[in-house]
Design an enzyme around this catalytic site. Sequence first.
Site, mmCIF file in Angstrom:
data_model
loop_
_atom_site.group_PDB
_atom_site.id
_atom_site.type_symbol
_atom_site.label_atom_id
_atom_site.label_comp_id
_atom_site.label_asym_id
_atom_site.label_seq_id
_atom_site.Cartn_x
_atom_site.Cartn_y
_atom_site.Cartn_z
ATOM 1 N N HIS A 1 -3.628 6.911 2.621
ATOM 2 C CA HIS A 1 -3.665 6.018 2.373
ATOM 3 C C HIS A 1 -4.698 5.328 2.424
ATOM 4 O O HIS A 1 -5.272 5.239 4.049
ATOM 5 C CB HIS A 1 -2.867 4.722 2.454
ATOM 6 C CG HIS A 1 -3.099 3.667 2.739
ATOM 7 N ND1 HIS A 1 -3.966 2.735 0.752
ATOM 8 C CD2 HIS A 1 -3.001 2.522 3.405
ATOM 9 C CE1 HIS A 1 -3.939 1.639 1.378
ATOM 10 N NE2 HIS A 1 -3.761 0.653 2.697
ATOM 11 N N ASN B 1 -10.203 0.034 0.350
ATOM 12 C CA ASN B 1 -9.069 0.128 -0.073
ATOM 13 C C ASN B 1 -8.074 -0.796 -0.924
ATOM 14 O O ASN B 1 -9.046 -1.735 -0.940
ATOM 15 C CB ASN B 1 -7.783 -0.938 1.224
ATOM 16 C CG ASN B 1 -6.518 -0.645 1.555
ATOM 17 O OD1 ASN B 1 -6.128 -0.992 0.729
ATOM 18 N ND2 ASN B 1 -6.201 -1.856 2.554
ATOM 19 N N CYS C 1 1.642 -1.413 0.083
ATOM 20 C CA CYS C 1 0.057 -0.266 0.063
ATOM 21 C C CYS C 1 0.738 1.541 -0.195
ATOM 22 O O CYS C 1 -0.092 2.693 -0.065
ATOM 23 C CB CYS C 1 -0.688 -0.100 1.237
ATOM 24 S SG CYS C 1 -2.020 -1.328 1.046
#
Length: 312
Positions: A239, A269, A108
């Site tokens: 994020h 996500n 990520c």
Amino acid sequence: MGIRLVSTGSYLPEKILTNHDLEEMVETSDEWITTRTGIKERRISEKETTAELAYKASLNIPDLNPEELELILVATATPDAFFPSTACKLQALLGNKNSVAFDISAACTGFIYALYVADSIMRTKGVSKALIVGAERFSKILDWSDRTTCILFGDGAGAVLLEKSEEEGILGFDLGADGSYGDLLYVNSVGSNENPPYHLKMKGNEVFKVAVRTMVDSAKRVLEKTGVSPEEISLLIPHQANVRIINAVAERLGIDKSKVFVNLDKYGNTSAASIPIALDEAVKSGAAKKGDLILFVAFGGGFTWGSCLIRL
């Protein structure tokens, strides 16, 4: 001579998977997912490959001329193949013949890592234009019977165009990693003895604690390096993993919630794609404007973490 982020693009697959849809698949509820994560729905790529997601996001960058690109980087944890790289596949789709192309694997945090690599190459090797893409198809590595993980992730891609400029746009980075946390969040390769070998595994509570600490520490370091105070930040784009993580990070940095961009309620996500997708939405909606100081911060499996301060 500086490096500026001059334009953005993103692409989300058409299929929407809502929390109510997930109620029919696993033992969960819309209320449970929303309360604990902030996610209401996510996008699922039924046919498009990761390279195709990256391609469509790139095409949505205004005035992109693929022939002018000298560097193409794709940050992804879900490549279409071991090789050729997703970046090489994207290069072929764009019809570009003149660039260096390769993938960045930092989960990520991948987009920030890719920005760092591109910035370094452009400052030292004479590259004038670079395409940086975060693209993920996490739906293909999820265990759809595991209610603790399948509710969290979605598919999509975001892209940015970097150019050399008289104005300085990329002001500073802080990056880090600690492989001792590797067992908190991982996907084994096809060569693993685990059966099946390719499903994402996560220890959620432990991930939460490490994520908040590393993101806050990294953001503080990049602000210190650049001499910028939290009050001067125009927009924080973290994020998009979990709204509780985002809120905790913003609070500990002393950044007001009104300056935090959040869109994980719509997309979940999307790993390395989450920051560039959010940036593109912020630009298109007017939440991010030319001249703004924007702080990116992320964490990911590895564990990796990183932050980047830009002036748009």
